[in-house]
Design a protein around this motif. Structure first.
Motif, mmCIF file in Angstrom:
data_model
loop_
_atom_site.group_PDB
_atom_site.id
_atom_site.type_symbol
_atom_site.label_atom_id
_atom_site.label_comp_id
_atom_site.label_asym_id
_atom_site.label_seq_id
_atom_site.Cartn_x
_atom_site.Cartn_y
_atom_site.Cartn_z
ATOM 1 N N VAL A 63 0.848 -1.207 0.000
ATOM 2 C CA VAL A 63 0.000 0.000 0.000
ATOM 3 C C VAL A 63 0.879 1.252 0.000
ATOM 4 O O VAL A 63 0.609 2.226 -0.722
ATOM 5 C CB VAL A 63 -0.946 0.007 1.225
ATOM 6 N N LEU A 64 1.958 1.228 0.785
ATOM 7 C CA LEU A 64 2.882 2.369 0.850
ATOM 8 C C LEU A 64 3.536 2.608 -0.507
ATOM 9 O O LEU A 64 3.626 3.750 -0.966
ATOM 10 C CB LEU A 64 3.946 2.120 1.919
ATOM 11 N N ALA A 106 0.887 12.377 0.710
ATOM 12 C CA ALA A 106 1.944 12.609 1.706
ATOM 13 C C ALA A 106 1.461 12.262 3.110
ATOM 14 O O ALA A 106 2.159 11.575 3.870
ATOM 15 C CB ALA A 106 2.413 14.059 1.648
ATOM 16 N N VAL A 107 0.260 12.728 3.463
ATOM 17 C CA VAL A 107 -0.298 12.423 4.789
ATOM 18 C C VAL A 107 -0.585 10.926 4.908
ATOM 19 O O VAL A 107 -0.335 10.313 5.960
ATOM 20 C CB VAL A 107 -1.583 13.241 5.044
ATOM 21 N N THR A 108 -1.095 10.331 3.833
ATOM 22 C CA THR A 108 -1.339 8.879 3.833
ATOM 23 C C THR A 108 -0.057 8.121 4.134
ATOM 24 O O THR A 108 -0.055 7.167 4.932
ATOM 25 C CB THR A 108 -1.903 8.423 2.471
ATOM 26 N N ASN A 109 1.054 8.543 3.525
ATOM 27 C CA ASN A 109 2.343 7.889 3.768
ATOM 28 C C ASN A 109 2.767 8.007 5.227
ATOM 29 O O ASN A 109 3.259 7.040 5.827
ATOM 30 C CB ASN A 109 3.423 8.503 2.867
ATOM 31 N N CYS A 110 2.579 9.197 5.804
ATOM 32 C CA CYS A 110 2.934 9.397 7.216
ATOM 33 C C CYS A 110 2.139 8.463 8.119
ATOM 34 O O CYS A 110 2.686 7.834 9.030
ATOM 35 C CB CYS A 110 2.681 10.849 7.620
ATOM 36 N N LEU A 243 12.655 1.793 10.020
ATOM 37 C CA LEU A 243 13.240 2.903 10.779
ATOM 38 C C LEU A 243 13.978 3.884 9.874
ATOM 39 O O LEU A 243 13.881 5.104 10.060
ATOM 40 C CB LEU A 243 14.202 2.361 11.843
ATOM 41 N N ILE A 244 14.719 3.370 8.891
ATOM 42 C CA ILE A 244 15.460 4.240 7.970
ATOM 43 C C ILE A 244 14.496 5.148 7.207
ATOM 44 O O ILE A 244 14.709 6.359 7.097
ATOM 45 C CB ILE A 244 16.300 3.397 6.977
ATOM 46 N N VAL A 245 13.416 4.560 6.665
ATOM 47 C CA VAL A 245 12.419 5.336 5.919
ATOM 48 C C VAL A 245 11.748 6.359 6.829
ATOM 49 O O VAL A 245 11.524 7.514 6.435
ATOM 50 C CB VAL A 245 11.375 4.403 5.274
ATOM 51 N N VAL A 246 11.430 5.961 8.060
ATOM 52 C CA VAL A 246 10.779 6.856 9.014
ATOM 53 C C VAL A 246 11.659 8.065 9.316
ATOM 54 O O VAL A 246 11.197 9.216 9.300
ATOM 55 C CB VAL A 246 10.445 6.117 10.330
ATOM 56 N N ILE A 247 12.939 7.832 9.577
ATOM 57 C CA ILE A 247 13.865 8.916 9.943
ATOM 58 C C ILE A 247 13.977 9.939 8.816
ATOM 59 O O ILE A 247 13.886 11.149 9.040
ATOM 60 C CB ILE A 247 15.254 8.348 10.305
ATOM 61 N N VAL A 248 14.163 9.445 7.588
ATOM 62 C CA VAL A 248 14.321 10.358 6.446
ATOM 63 C C VAL A 248 13.019 11.109 6.171
ATOM 64 O O VAL A 248 13.000 12.337 6.017
ATOM 65 C CB VAL A 248 14.771 9.589 5.189
ATOM 66 N N HIS A 249 11.901 10.381 6.113
ATOM 67 C CA HIS A 249 10.615 10.980 5.760
ATOM 68 C C HIS A 249 10.158 11.994 6.807
ATOM 69 O O HIS A 249 9.860 13.148 6.484
ATOM 70 C CB HIS A 249 9.561 9.889 5.598
ATOM 71 N N TYR A 250 10.109 11.581 8.065
ATOM 72 C CA TYR A 250 9.630 12.473 9.120
ATOM 73 C C TYR A 250 10.606 13.615 9.374
ATOM 74 O O TYR A 250 10.186 14.738 9.660
ATOM 75 C CB TYR A 250 9.406 11.694 10.412
ATOM 76 N N GLY A 251 11.890 13.331 9.267
ATOM 77 C CA GLY A 251 12.887 14.370 9.507
ATOM 78 C C GLY A 251 12.765 15.517 8.514
ATOM 79 O O GLY A 251 12.700 16.695 8.908
ATOM 80 N N CYS A 252 12.702 15.188 7.225
ATOM 81 C CA CYS A 252 12.609 16.227 6.188
ATOM 82 C C CYS A 252 11.255 16.927 6.217
ATOM 83 O O CYS A 252 11.183 18.158 6.116
ATOM 84 C CB CYS A 252 12.854 15.615 4.807
ATOM 85 N N PRO A 281 10.739 8.322 -1.823
ATOM 86 C CA PRO A 281 10.126 7.296 -2.667
ATOM 87 C C PRO A 281 11.154 6.382 -3.318
ATOM 88 O O PRO A 281 10.862 5.213 -3.609
ATOM 89 C CB PRO A 281 9.380 8.117 -3.734
ATOM 90 N N LEU A 282 12.357 6.918 -3.553
ATOM 91 C CA LEU A 282 13.442 6.094 -4.101
ATOM 92 C C LEU A 282 14.013 5.183 -3.025
ATOM 93 O O LEU A 282 14.349 4.011 -3.284
ATOM 94 C CB LEU A 282 14.542 7.014 -4.652
ATOM 95 N N LEU A 283 14.110 5.719 -1.805
ATOM 96 C CA LEU A 283 14.702 4.973 -0.689
ATOM 97 C C LEU A 283 13.842 3.781 -0.283
ATOM 98 O O LEU A 283 14.365 2.712 0.048
ATOM 99 C CB LEU A 283 14.877 5.921 0.502
ATOM 100 N N ASN A 284 12.532 3.962 -0.337
ATOM 101 C CA ASN A 284 11.606 2.921 0.115
ATOM 102 C C ASN A 284 11.842 1.568 -0.551
ATOM 103 O O ASN A 284 12.144 0.590 0.128
ATOM 104 C CB ASN A 284 10.165 3.403 -0.102
ATOM 105 N N PRO A 285 11.771 1.447 -1.898
ATOM 106 C CA PRO A 285 12.038 0.140 -2.524
ATOM 107 C C PRO A 285 13.487 -0.296 -2.415
ATOM 108 O O PRO A 285 13.772 -1.492 -2.305
ATOM 109 C CB PRO A 285 11.635 0.356 -3.986
ATOM 110 N N MET A 286 14.412 0.675 -2.431
ATOM 111 C CA MET A 286 15.832 0.330 -2.342
ATOM 112 C C MET A 286 16.136 -0.323 -1.001
ATOM 113 O O MET A 286 16.792 -1.369 -0.932
ATOM 114 C CB MET A 286 16.680 1.589 -2.513
ATOM 115 N N VAL A 287 15.659 0.304 0.074
ATOM 116 C CA VAL A 287 15.929 -0.205 1.423
ATOM 117 C C VAL A 287 15.270 -1.555 1.630
ATOM 118 O O VAL A 287 15.892 -2.509 2.115
ATOM 119 C CB VAL A 287 15.447 0.809 2.489
ATOM 120 N N TYR A 288 13.998 -1.654 1.250
ATOM 121 C CA TYR A 288 13.272 -2.895 1.492
ATOM 122 C C TYR A 288 13.744 -4.044 0.606
ATOM 123 O O TYR A 288 13.599 -5.207 0.963
ATOM 124 C CB TYR A 288 11.770 -2.678 1.304
ATOM 125 N N SER A 289 14.317 -3.732 -0.571
ATOM 126 C CA SER A 289 14.811 -4.802 -1.441
ATOM 127 C C SER A 289 16.250 -5.183 -1.115
ATOM 128 O O SER A 289 16.629 -6.349 -1.188
ATOM 129 C CB SER A 289 14.706 -4.390 -2.913
#
Length: 313
Positions: A63-64, A106-110, A243-252, A281-289
């Motif tokens: 979904v994300l 954006a809010v949905t992602n958060c 955690l990596i996605v959370v830090i980058v997304h929420y931080g920025c 959005p680039l980090l999400n699939p990269m990190v999870y894959s």
């Protein structure tokens, strides 16, 4: 103010200050955009095709990824066109529509990242109750709640911005219609509107982040009780990507939207915004894959099945 002086379209300045570097930025951002689309579509396809990934954790990831795809479609194609175009205008309605869908996704992602934190908490801290606490029905309800809430909050924010009169400059110092650069152009007092938007930002960013931090506090405490080092490593590895996605997304996002006044925005905001509109959005699939062995194995299985199917043709 006469109707003839009302703003009917906005001029997106974008990266016009970069001059001759804009074609270079076009190639760079186009490459990143294609990677974002291919990466997220790969995640969505693999989760759909591999039954071993039909779990709540990967359902929320799917979904994300879907939300991330639409999130970038709202912003990047127009940005790419503007990098090669002299005419960078956007009608009043188009600007409002872009803001609505951008904020909605954006809010949905958060909210989804917060739900994924809850999923990890129940999986690690409440494993015996996990099938009940995170059943497929609950998953569907949580995902639907995130999407509906995201677009309701977006509707509030967009309405607060575009209900204001715009009768002066139409030059938006950004590459898309974001809240701060647009509301700065309003020719009326914006304090109340900005205050309500700020409160919405706190609810969207701070509340889920606090929830995630509390969840991971319990997760860490539970993991430290695991006797084997291998067990601890496996438990931590399932949380690291999130955690990596959370830090980058929420931080920025927090650095842009958790400010009491849009007047404090600057040209540097565009660079920060690039991080959460392109890098996240680039980090999400990269990190999870790259970090997730289950996804890596599933990708290899799907590629293997595809190769076998092509050979039989």
């Amino acid at each position: 103010m006469a109707n003839s002086s009302r703003v009917t379209e906005f001029l997106l300045l974008g990266f016009s200050s970069f001059g001759e570097l804009q074609p270079v930025l076009f190639v760079l951002f186009l490459g990143l955009y294609l990677i974002i689309l291919s990466g997220n579509f790969t995640i969505i396809s693999v989760i759909h095709l591999d039954r071993s990934l039909h779990t709540p954790m990967y359902f929320f990831l799917c979904v994300l990824s879907t939300s991330e795809v639409f999130y970038t479609i709202v912003i990047l194609p127009k940005m790419l066109i503007n990098l090669l175009s002299v005419l960078r205008t956007l009608s009043f309605i188009s600007c409002a529509t872009q803001m609505f869908f951008f904020l909605g996704f954006a809010v949905t992602n958060c909210l989804l990242l917060g739900v994924m934190g809850y999923d990890r908490y129940t999986a690690i801290c409440q494993p015996l109750h996990y099938p009940v606490l995170v059943s497929w029905r609950v998953c569907a309800q949580l995902a639907a709640t995130c999407i509906v809430s995201g677009f309701l909050i977006s509707l509030v924010g967009t309405t607060l911005v575009f209900s204001l009169p715009f009768c002066g400059s139409n030059r938006v110092n950004h590459y898309f219609c974001d809240i701060s650069p647009v509301i700065r152009l309003a020719c009326a007092e914006t304090y109340i509107n900005e205050l309500v938007i700020f409160i919405c930002g706190v609810l969207v960013l701070v509340v889920p982040l606090i929830f995630i931090c509390i969840s991971y506090g319990f997760i860490v405490r539970t993991i430290l009780k695991i006797p084997s080092a291998d067990g601890k490593r496996k438990a931590f590895s399932t949380c690291a990507s999130h955690l990596i996605v959370v830090i980058v997304h929420y931080g920025c996002a927090s650095s842009i939207y958790l400010r009491p006044s849009a007047k404090s925005s600057s040209g540097k905001d565009r660079l920060v915004t690039v991080t959460y509109t392109i890098i996240t959005p680039l980090l999400n699939p990269m990190v999870y894959s790259l970090r997730n062995k289950d996804v890596q194995l599933a990708i290899r299985k799907v590629i293997g099945k595809t190769a076998v199917s092509l050979k039989t043709l």
